[in-house]
Design a protein around this motif. Structure first.
Motif, short mmCIF file in Angstrom:
data_model
loop_
_atom_site.label_atom_id
_atom_site.label_comp_id
_atom_site.label_asym_id
_atom_site.label_seq_id
_atom_site.Cartn_x
_atom_site.Cartn_y
_atom_site.Cartn_z
N PHE A 38 0.36 4.36 11.77
CA PHE A 38 0.66 5.29 10.81
C PHE A 38 -0.47 5.59 10.11
O PHE A 38 -0.89 6.54 9.42
CB PHE A 38 1.99 4.55 9.83
N LYS A 39 -1.46 4.50 9.49
CA LYS A 39 -2.57 5.01 8.65
C LYS A 39 -3.42 5.67 9.50
O LYS A 39 -3.90 6.91 9.26
CB LYS A 39 -3.38 3.61 8.20
N THR A 40 -3.62 5.40 10.92
CA THR A 40 -4.55 6.47 11.68
C THR A 40 -3.78 7.90 12.03
O THR A 40 -4.73 8.87 11.69
CB THR A 40 -4.73 5.69 13.20
N GLU A 41 -2.54 7.64 12.12
CA GLU A 41 -2.25 9.25 12.01
C GLU A 41 -2.02 9.77 10.78
O GLU A 41 -2.65 11.17 10.90
CB GLU A 41 -0.52 8.96 12.37
N ASN A 65 5.56 -2.93 10.74
CA ASN A 65 4.80 -4.14 11.06
C ASN A 65 3.30 -3.92 11.16
O ASN A 65 2.90 -2.82 11.04
CB ASN A 65 5.28 -5.06 12.34
N ALA A 66 2.40 -4.81 11.67
CA ALA A 66 1.12 -4.60 11.33
C ALA A 66 0.66 -3.58 12.57
O ALA A 66 -0.15 -2.69 11.98
CB ALA A 66 0.25 -5.91 11.72
N SER A 110 0.94 -1.19 0.07
CA SER A 110 -0.18 -0.08 0.27
C SER A 110 0.87 1.36 0.04
O SER A 110 1.97 1.29 0.31
CB SER A 110 -0.89 -0.15 1.31
N TYR A 111 0.35 2.33 -0.50
CA TYR A 111 1.30 3.77 -0.34
C TYR A 111 1.72 3.84 0.85
O TYR A 111 2.62 4.53 1.35
CB TYR A 111 0.30 4.68 -0.93
N GLU A 112 0.72 3.57 2.02
CA GLU A 112 1.08 4.09 3.30
C GLU A 112 2.47 3.28 3.79
O GLU A 112 3.25 3.62 4.62
CB GLU A 112 -0.13 3.52 4.26
#
Ligand SMILES: CC(C)(COP(=O)(O)OP(=O)(O)OC[C@H]1O[C@@H](n2cnc3c(N)ncnc32)[C@H](O)[C@@H]1OP(=O)(O)O)[C@@H](O)C(=O)NCCC(=O)NCCS
Length: 377
Positions: free
Chosen positions: A68-71, A61-62, A46-48
Protein backbone atom coordinates in the motif's frame (compact mmCIF):
# COMPACT_ATOMS: atom_id res chain seq x y z
CA UNK A 1 -43.96 3.57 -6.60
CA UNK A 2 -45.40 4.71 -3.25
CA UNK A 3 -44.78 8.21 -1.90
CA UNK A 4 -43.44 8.56 1.66
CA UNK A 5 -45.27 11.00 3.93
CA UNK A 6 -43.07 14.11 4.27
CA UNK A 7 -41.57 14.68 7.71
CA UNK A 8 -40.23 18.10 8.70
CA UNK A 9 -36.68 17.49 9.94
CA UNK A 10 -35.16 19.69 12.67
CA UNK A 11 -33.10 22.65 11.46
CA UNK A 12 -29.62 21.57 10.46
CA UNK A 13 -30.88 17.93 10.46
CA UNK A 14 -29.86 17.74 14.13
CA UNK A 15 -30.48 14.25 15.52
CA UNK A 16 -31.47 12.87 12.10
CA UNK A 17 -29.76 9.65 10.99
CA UNK A 18 -29.31 10.26 7.24
CA UNK A 19 -27.05 7.36 6.19
CA UNK A 20 -25.91 3.93 7.31
CA UNK A 21 -22.14 3.53 7.37
CA UNK A 22 -19.54 1.00 8.44
CA UNK A 23 -16.70 3.52 8.05
CA UNK A 24 -16.77 5.43 11.31
CA UNK A 25 -18.87 5.94 14.45
CA UNK A 26 -19.12 9.23 16.33
CA UNK A 27 -20.74 9.46 19.74
CA UNK A 28 -20.23 11.91 22.57
CA UNK A 29 -16.64 11.46 23.68
CA UNK A 30 -16.04 8.45 21.45
CA UNK A 31 -14.76 8.16 17.87
CA UNK A 32 -14.15 4.86 16.10
CA UNK A 33 -12.78 4.03 12.66
CA UNK A 34 -14.19 0.70 11.48
CA UNK A 35 -14.47 -0.47 15.08
CA UNK A 36 -11.11 0.80 16.37
CA UNK A 37 -11.22 3.64 18.88
CA UNK A 38 -8.96 6.52 17.84
CA UNK A 39 -7.21 5.88 21.17
CA UNK A 40 -6.04 2.58 19.65
CA UNK A 41 -4.87 4.22 16.44
CA UNK A 42 -3.56 7.71 17.20
CA UNK A 43 -0.68 6.69 19.52
CA UNK A 44 0.50 3.73 17.42
CA UNK A 45 -0.45 3.82 13.75
CA UNK A 46 0.95 5.38 10.61
CA UNK A 47 -1.44 7.39 8.44
CA UNK A 48 -0.98 4.78 5.72
CA UNK A 49 -2.25 2.03 8.06
CA UNK A 50 -5.29 4.13 8.94
CA UNK A 51 -6.00 5.01 5.30
CA UNK A 52 -5.82 1.29 4.47
CA UNK A 53 -8.20 0.53 7.35
CA UNK A 54 -10.72 3.13 6.18
CA UNK A 55 -10.54 2.25 2.50
CA UNK A 56 -10.12 -1.53 2.57
CA UNK A 57 -11.93 -2.22 5.86
CA UNK A 58 -9.01 -3.83 7.76
CA UNK A 59 -5.59 -2.95 9.10
CA UNK A 60 -2.93 -4.25 6.68
CA UNK A 61 -0.47 -7.00 7.58
CA UNK A 62 3.21 -6.25 6.96
CA UNK A 63 3.16 -7.29 3.29
CA UNK A 64 -0.08 -5.44 2.54
CA UNK A 65 1.24 -2.32 4.27
CA UNK A 66 4.45 -2.36 2.23
CA UNK A 67 2.42 -2.80 -0.96
CA UNK A 68 0.00 0.00 0.00
CA UNK A 69 2.84 2.39 0.87
CA UNK A 70 4.56 1.61 -2.43
CA UNK A 71 1.34 2.22 -4.32
CA UNK A 72 0.75 5.54 -2.57
CA UNK A 73 4.33 6.66 -3.12
CA UNK A 74 4.03 5.75 -6.81
CA UNK A 75 1.08 8.12 -7.30
CA UNK A 76 2.42 11.18 -5.48
CA UNK A 77 3.83 13.10 -8.44
CA UNK A 78 1.72 15.71 -10.23
CA UNK A 79 1.50 15.74 -14.01
CA UNK A 80 2.63 18.84 -15.95
CA UNK A 81 -1.12 19.40 -16.62
CA UNK A 82 -1.91 19.68 -12.87
CA UNK A 83 1.24 21.69 -12.09
CA UNK A 84 0.28 24.04 -14.93
CA UNK A 85 -3.17 24.64 -13.42
CA UNK A 86 -1.58 25.36 -10.07
CA UNK A 87 0.92 27.76 -11.66
CA UNK A 88 -1.83 29.58 -13.53
CA UNK A 89 -4.11 30.14 -10.55
CA UNK A 90 -4.27 33.63 -9.12
CA UNK A 91 -1.78 34.11 -6.27
CA UNK A 92 -4.76 35.37 -4.26
CA UNK A 93 -6.30 31.86 -4.25
CA UNK A 94 -6.31 30.26 -0.81
CA UNK A 95 -4.86 26.81 -0.19
CA UNK A 96 -8.39 25.40 -0.09
CA UNK A 97 -9.25 27.06 -3.42
CA UNK A 98 -6.15 25.52 -4.99
CA UNK A 99 -6.75 22.06 -3.52
CA UNK A 100 -10.38 22.08 -4.63
CA UNK A 101 -9.53 23.23 -8.15
CA UNK A 102 -6.58 20.91 -8.79
CA UNK A 103 -8.40 17.88 -7.32
CA UNK A 104 -11.38 18.69 -9.54
CA UNK A 105 -9.14 19.02 -12.60
CA UNK A 106 -7.38 15.75 -11.84
CA UNK A 107 -10.59 13.92 -12.90
CA UNK A 108 -9.72 14.83 -16.49
CA UNK A 109 -6.61 12.66 -16.48
CA UNK A 110 -7.78 9.84 -14.20
CA UNK A 111 -7.57 6.54 -16.04
CA UNK A 112 -10.72 5.22 -14.30
CA UNK A 113 -12.80 8.31 -15.15
CA UNK A 114 -16.45 7.25 -15.65
CA UNK A 115 -16.10 4.02 -13.62
CA UNK A 116 -17.79 4.07 -10.19
CA UNK A 117 -17.14 0.39 -9.44
CA UNK A 118 -15.68 -0.58 -6.06
CA UNK A 119 -12.30 -1.53 -7.54
CA UNK A 120 -12.04 1.67 -9.61
CA UNK A 121 -13.05 3.79 -6.63
CA UNK A 122 -10.30 2.28 -4.47
CA UNK A 123 -7.74 2.98 -7.20
CA UNK A 124 -8.95 6.59 -7.43
CA UNK A 125 -8.89 6.87 -3.62
CA UNK A 126 -5.23 5.84 -3.54
CA UNK A 127 -4.33 8.36 -6.25
CA UNK A 128 -6.20 11.19 -4.52
CA UNK A 129 -4.77 10.35 -1.08
CA UNK A 130 -1.28 10.28 -2.60
CA UNK A 131 -1.61 13.51 -4.61
CA UNK A 132 -3.32 15.85 -2.14
CA UNK A 133 -0.17 16.47 -0.04
CA UNK A 134 1.82 17.11 -3.23
CA UNK A 135 -0.73 19.71 -4.42
CA UNK A 136 -0.66 21.49 -1.07
CA UNK A 137 3.15 21.37 -0.83
CA UNK A 138 3.50 22.79 -4.35
CA UNK A 139 1.11 25.62 -3.41
CA UNK A 140 3.09 26.37 -0.23
CA UNK A 141 6.39 26.52 -2.12
CA UNK A 142 5.00 28.53 -5.00
CA UNK A 143 3.72 31.29 -2.75
CA UNK A 144 7.06 31.32 -0.94
CA UNK A 145 8.67 31.91 -4.37
CA UNK A 146 10.27 28.43 -4.43
CA UNK A 147 10.22 25.60 -6.96
CA UNK A 148 8.20 22.46 -6.07
CA UNK A 149 10.16 19.63 -4.43
CA UNK A 150 9.70 16.16 -5.93
CA UNK A 151 8.19 13.51 -3.68
CA UNK A 152 10.62 11.05 -2.04
CA UNK A 153 9.33 7.46 -2.24
CA UNK A 154 11.62 6.47 0.64
CA UNK A 155 9.64 8.66 3.04
CA UNK A 156 6.29 7.93 4.67
CA UNK A 157 3.20 10.00 3.92
CA UNK A 158 3.62 12.67 6.60
CA UNK A 159 7.42 12.91 6.40
CA UNK A 160 7.27 13.27 2.64
CA UNK A 161 4.69 16.07 2.92
CA UNK A 162 6.86 17.92 5.47
CA UNK A 163 9.89 17.62 3.20
CA UNK A 164 8.03 18.65 0.02
CA UNK A 165 6.45 21.67 1.76
CA UNK A 166 9.23 22.89 4.06
CA UNK A 167 12.43 21.09 3.07
CA UNK A 168 15.30 21.70 5.47
CA UNK A 169 13.15 24.19 7.37
CA UNK A 170 10.68 21.51 8.50
CA UNK A 171 10.36 21.35 12.30
CA UNK A 172 12.19 18.27 13.70
CA UNK A 173 8.90 16.91 15.05
CA UNK A 174 6.86 17.74 11.95
CA UNK A 175 6.64 14.23 10.49
CA UNK A 176 5.63 12.52 13.73
CA UNK A 177 3.13 15.19 14.79
CA UNK A 178 1.57 15.56 11.34
CA UNK A 179 1.19 11.78 11.08
CA UNK A 180 -0.98 11.80 14.21
CA UNK A 181 -2.88 14.91 13.08
CA UNK A 182 -3.67 13.28 9.74
CA UNK A 183 -4.96 10.19 11.61
CA UNK A 184 -7.12 12.25 13.97
CA UNK A 185 -8.69 14.08 11.04
CA UNK A 186 -9.06 11.10 8.70
CA UNK A 187 -12.73 10.29 9.39
CA UNK A 188 -15.66 11.70 11.30
CA UNK A 189 -18.97 10.10 10.39
CA UNK A 190 -21.55 12.23 8.60
CA UNK A 191 -19.90 15.60 9.17
CA UNK A 192 -20.84 18.38 6.73
CA UNK A 193 -18.12 17.74 4.15
CA UNK A 194 -18.63 13.96 4.15
CA UNK A 195 -22.37 14.48 3.79
CA UNK A 196 -21.73 16.87 0.88
CA UNK A 197 -19.48 14.25 -0.70
CA UNK A 198 -22.07 11.48 -0.20
CA UNK A 199 -24.90 13.61 -1.62
CA UNK A 200 -22.76 14.25 -4.70
CA UNK A 201 -21.80 10.58 -5.01
CA UNK A 202 -25.47 9.59 -4.65
CA UNK A 203 -26.24 11.25 -7.99
CA UNK A 204 -23.66 8.77 -9.38
CA UNK A 205 -21.27 11.62 -10.02
CA UNK A 206 -17.71 10.30 -9.78
CA UNK A 207 -15.31 10.28 -6.84
CA UNK A 208 -13.44 13.40 -8.00
CA UNK A 209 -16.71 15.35 -8.14
CA UNK A 210 -17.70 14.12 -4.69
CA UNK A 211 -14.30 14.94 -3.13
CA UNK A 212 -14.47 18.39 -4.73
CA UNK A 213 -17.84 18.90 -3.01
CA UNK A 214 -16.31 17.74 0.28
CA UNK A 215 -13.44 20.20 -0.10
CA UNK A 216 -15.92 23.00 -0.81
CA UNK A 217 -17.86 22.25 2.38
CA UNK A 218 -14.74 21.85 4.52
CA UNK A 219 -13.64 25.40 3.76
CA UNK A 220 -16.47 27.01 5.73
CA UNK A 221 -15.73 28.58 9.13
CA UNK A 222 -18.34 26.40 10.87
CA UNK A 223 -16.45 23.29 9.69
CA UNK A 224 -12.72 22.92 8.87
CA UNK A 225 -12.38 26.67 8.35
CA UNK A 226 -12.47 26.93 12.15
CA UNK A 227 -8.79 25.88 12.23
CA UNK A 228 -7.69 29.04 10.40
CA UNK A 229 -10.38 30.99 12.29
CA UNK A 230 -8.82 29.92 15.60
CA UNK A 231 -5.49 31.49 14.62
CA UNK A 232 -7.17 34.74 13.52
CA UNK A 233 -8.96 34.87 16.89
CA UNK A 234 -5.77 34.20 18.89
CA UNK A 235 -3.92 36.87 16.89
CA UNK A 236 -6.71 39.33 17.62
CA UNK A 237 -6.55 38.56 21.36
CA UNK A 238 -2.75 38.84 21.34
CA UNK A 239 -2.05 38.29 25.07
CA UNK A 240 -3.30 36.38 28.10
CA UNK A 241 -4.20 39.67 29.79
CA UNK A 242 -6.57 40.55 26.94
CA UNK A 243 -8.63 37.34 27.27
CA UNK A 244 -11.35 38.50 29.74
CA UNK A 245 -12.17 41.64 27.75
CA UNK A 246 -12.30 39.60 24.53
CA UNK A 247 -14.64 37.05 26.13
CA UNK A 248 -16.92 39.81 27.54
CA UNK A 249 -17.16 41.43 24.12
CA UNK A 250 -17.68 38.10 22.35
CA UNK A 251 -20.52 36.87 24.55
CA UNK A 252 -22.19 40.28 24.26
CA UNK A 253 -22.08 40.14 20.45
CA UNK A 254 -22.98 36.40 20.26
CA UNK A 255 -19.66 35.74 18.52
CA UNK A 256 -19.00 32.07 17.73
CA UNK A 257 -15.56 31.23 19.14
CA UNK A 258 -13.80 29.18 16.44
CA UNK A 259 -12.65 25.82 17.80
CA UNK A 260 -15.40 25.70 20.46
CA UNK A 261 -18.63 23.70 20.31
CA UNK A 262 -19.74 20.68 18.38
CA UNK A 263 -23.00 19.20 17.09
CA UNK A 264 -22.25 15.68 18.40
CA UNK A 265 -19.70 16.09 21.20
CA UNK A 266 -21.55 17.75 24.05
CA UNK A 267 -18.88 17.10 26.70
CA UNK A 268 -15.59 16.24 25.03
CA UNK A 269 -14.09 15.91 21.56
CA UNK A 270 -11.84 12.82 21.96
CA UNK A 271 -9.35 14.18 19.41
CA UNK A 272 -8.66 17.38 21.29
CA UNK A 273 -6.55 15.83 24.09
CA UNK A 274 -3.89 14.67 21.62
CA UNK A 275 -3.72 18.03 19.92
CA UNK A 276 -3.63 19.91 23.23
CA UNK A 277 -0.67 17.76 24.26
CA UNK A 278 1.15 18.54 21.00
CA UNK A 279 0.38 22.26 21.23
CA UNK A 280 1.65 22.37 24.84
CA UNK A 281 4.84 20.44 24.06
CA UNK A 282 5.61 22.49 20.97
CA UNK A 283 4.84 25.75 22.80
CA UNK A 284 7.41 24.78 25.45
CA UNK A 285 10.01 24.41 22.67
CA UNK A 286 9.17 27.85 21.26
CA UNK A 287 10.74 30.78 23.06
CA UNK A 288 9.63 33.72 20.90
CA UNK A 289 6.40 35.17 19.55
CA UNK A 290 2.79 35.41 20.70
CA UNK A 291 2.09 32.99 23.59
CA UNK A 292 -0.69 31.24 21.66
CA UNK A 293 -0.94 28.18 23.91
CA UNK A 294 -1.14 30.25 27.10
CA UNK A 295 -3.84 32.42 25.49
CA UNK A 296 -5.73 29.28 24.49
CA UNK A 297 -5.64 27.84 27.98
CA UNK A 298 -6.84 31.12 29.51
CA UNK A 299 -9.57 31.40 26.87
CA UNK A 300 -10.87 27.85 27.51
CA UNK A 301 -11.01 28.51 31.25
CA UNK A 302 -12.76 31.86 30.84
CA UNK A 303 -15.32 30.73 28.20
CA UNK A 304 -16.17 27.58 30.15
CA UNK A 305 -16.58 29.46 33.41
CA UNK A 306 -19.48 31.25 31.70
CA UNK A 307 -20.96 28.54 29.45
CA UNK A 308 -19.76 25.02 28.70
CA UNK A 309 -18.58 24.40 25.16
CA UNK A 310 -16.09 21.57 24.53
CA UNK A 311 -13.13 22.58 22.42
CA UNK A 312 -13.14 20.68 19.14
CA UNK A 313 -10.43 19.20 16.92
CA UNK A 314 -9.68 22.52 15.24
CA UNK A 315 -8.76 24.45 18.37
CA UNK A 316 -5.42 22.89 19.28
CA UNK A 317 -4.74 21.65 15.74
CA UNK A 318 -4.45 25.32 14.78
CA UNK A 319 -1.68 26.05 17.28
CA UNK A 320 -0.01 22.68 16.77
CA UNK A 321 0.49 23.59 13.11
CA UNK A 322 1.57 27.12 13.95
CA UNK A 323 4.20 25.89 16.41
CA UNK A 324 5.45 23.52 13.70
CA UNK A 325 6.13 26.67 11.67
CA UNK A 326 3.22 26.16 9.27
CA UNK A 327 1.66 29.46 8.16
CA UNK A 328 -1.54 30.13 10.10
CA UNK A 329 -3.81 30.18 7.04
CA UNK A 330 -2.96 26.58 6.06
CA UNK A 331 -4.59 24.67 8.92
CA UNK A 332 -7.81 23.91 7.07
CA UNK A 333 -5.91 22.55 4.08
CA UNK A 334 -3.82 20.29 6.34
CA UNK A 335 -7.12 19.00 7.74
CA UNK A 336 -8.17 18.15 4.15
CA UNK A 337 -4.97 16.15 3.61
CA UNK A 338 -6.00 13.92 6.51
CA UNK A 339 -9.73 13.74 5.69
CA UNK A 340 -9.27 12.52 2.10
CA UNK A 341 -9.16 8.84 3.16
CA UNK A 342 -12.44 9.14 5.08
CA UNK A 343 -14.17 10.97 2.23
CA UNK A 344 -13.08 8.33 -0.29
CA UNK A 345 -14.22 5.49 2.00
CA UNK A 346 -17.67 7.09 2.33
CA UNK A 347 -17.96 7.81 -1.41
CA UNK A 348 -17.07 4.18 -2.20
CA UNK A 349 -19.63 2.97 0.34
CA UNK A 350 -22.27 5.27 -1.17
CA UNK A 351 -21.62 4.05 -4.72
CA UNK A 352 -21.61 0.41 -3.55
CA UNK A 353 -25.18 0.66 -2.22
CA UNK A 354 -26.66 3.79 -3.69
CA UNK A 355 -29.94 5.59 -3.44
CA UNK A 356 -30.33 9.21 -4.55
CA UNK A 357 -30.32 11.57 -1.53
CA UNK A 358 -33.11 13.96 -2.32
CA UNK A 359 -35.06 15.42 0.62
CA UNK A 360 -37.89 17.90 0.23
CA UNK A 361 -38.14 21.50 1.34
CA UNK A 362 -40.90 23.39 3.10
CA UNK A 363 -41.86 26.34 0.93
CA UNK A 364 -42.16 29.55 2.98
CA UNK A 365 -42.34 32.18 0.22
CA UNK A 366 -45.32 34.03 -1.27
CA UNK A 367 -47.82 32.24 -3.54
CA UNK A 368 -50.25 33.21 -6.29
CA UNK A 369 -48.23 36.15 -7.61
CA UNK A 370 -49.24 37.58 -10.99
CA UNK A 371 -46.84 38.22 -13.88
CA UNK A 372 -46.32 41.91 -14.79
CA UNK A 373 -44.36 42.85 -17.95
CA UNK A 374 -41.04 44.53 -17.17
CA UNK A 375 -42.21 48.02 -18.19
CA UNK A 376 -44.94 47.84 -15.57
CA UNK A 377 -42.79 46.75 -12.57
C1 LIG B 1 -19.74 23.49 15.54
C2 LIG B 1 -21.01 24.32 15.57
C3 LIG B 1 -21.30 24.83 14.16
C4 LIG B 1 -22.16 23.41 16.01
O1 LIG B 1 -23.27 24.17 15.86
P1 LIG B 1 -24.76 23.72 16.26
O2 LIG B 1 -24.81 22.30 16.67
O3 LIG B 1 -25.63 24.15 15.14
O4 LIG B 1 -25.01 24.56 17.54
P2 LIG B 1 -25.61 26.01 17.57
O5 LIG B 1 -24.85 26.92 16.67
O6 LIG B 1 -27.08 25.91 17.37
O7 LIG B 1 -25.27 26.37 19.05
C5 LIG B 1 -26.09 26.07 20.18
C6 LIG B 1 -25.87 27.20 21.17
O8 LIG B 1 -24.51 27.21 21.56
C7 LIG B 1 -23.89 28.44 21.14
N1 LIG B 1 -22.58 28.11 20.57
C8 LIG B 1 -22.24 26.98 19.92
N2 LIG B 1 -20.95 27.04 19.57
C9 LIG B 1 -20.48 28.22 20.01
C10 LIG B 1 -19.22 28.85 19.93
N3 LIG B 1 -18.22 28.27 19.32
N4 LIG B 1 -19.09 30.07 20.47
C11 LIG B 1 -20.12 30.66 21.09
N5 LIG B 1 -21.35 30.12 21.19
C12 LIG B 1 -21.52 28.91 20.65
C13 LIG B 1 -24.81 29.03 20.07
O9 LIG B 1 -24.69 30.42 19.99
C14 LIG B 1 -26.15 28.58 20.58
O10 LIG B 1 -26.49 29.43 21.65
P3 LIG B 1 -28.03 29.75 22.02
O11 LIG B 1 -28.60 28.44 22.48
O12 LIG B 1 -27.91 30.75 23.12
O13 LIG B 1 -28.67 30.28 20.78
C15 LIG B 1 -20.87 25.49 16.55
O14 LIG B 1 -20.53 25.00 17.82
C16 LIG B 1 -19.87 26.52 16.08
O15 LIG B 1 -20.25 27.42 15.30
N6 LIG B 1 -18.58 26.42 16.53
C17 LIG B 1 -17.55 27.32 16.05
C18 LIG B 1 -17.03 26.86 14.71
C19 LIG B 1 -16.21 25.59 14.86
O16 LIG B 1 -15.35 25.47 15.70
N7 LIG B 1 -16.48 24.64 13.95
C20 LIG B 1 -15.74 23.40 13.90
C21 LIG B 1 -16.57 22.25 14.33
S1 LIG B 1 -15.60 20.76 14.40
Amino acid sequence: MSKATPVIAPRGLEGVVAAATAVGAVADGNLQYRGYSIDQLAPHASYEEVAHLLLMGALPNAAALTAFKTELAGHRALSPFLLGILENMSPRGTAMDVLRTVVSASAAEDEDEGDNSHAANLRKAVRLTAKMPTILAAYIRRRAGERPVSPDPALGHAANFAQMAFGDKAHPRAAEVLNTCFILQAEHGLNASTFAARITAATLADMHAAVTAGLAALKGPLHGGATDGTMRMLDEIGSVAAVPTFVDKSFASKYKFPGFGHRVYINVDPRAKYLRRFAGELAAMTAKGTPYFAIQEALVADVNSRRHFPVNVDYYAATTYTYLGIPSDLGTSIFAIGRIAGWCAHITEQHDDNRLIRPESEYTGPTGRVWTPVAGR
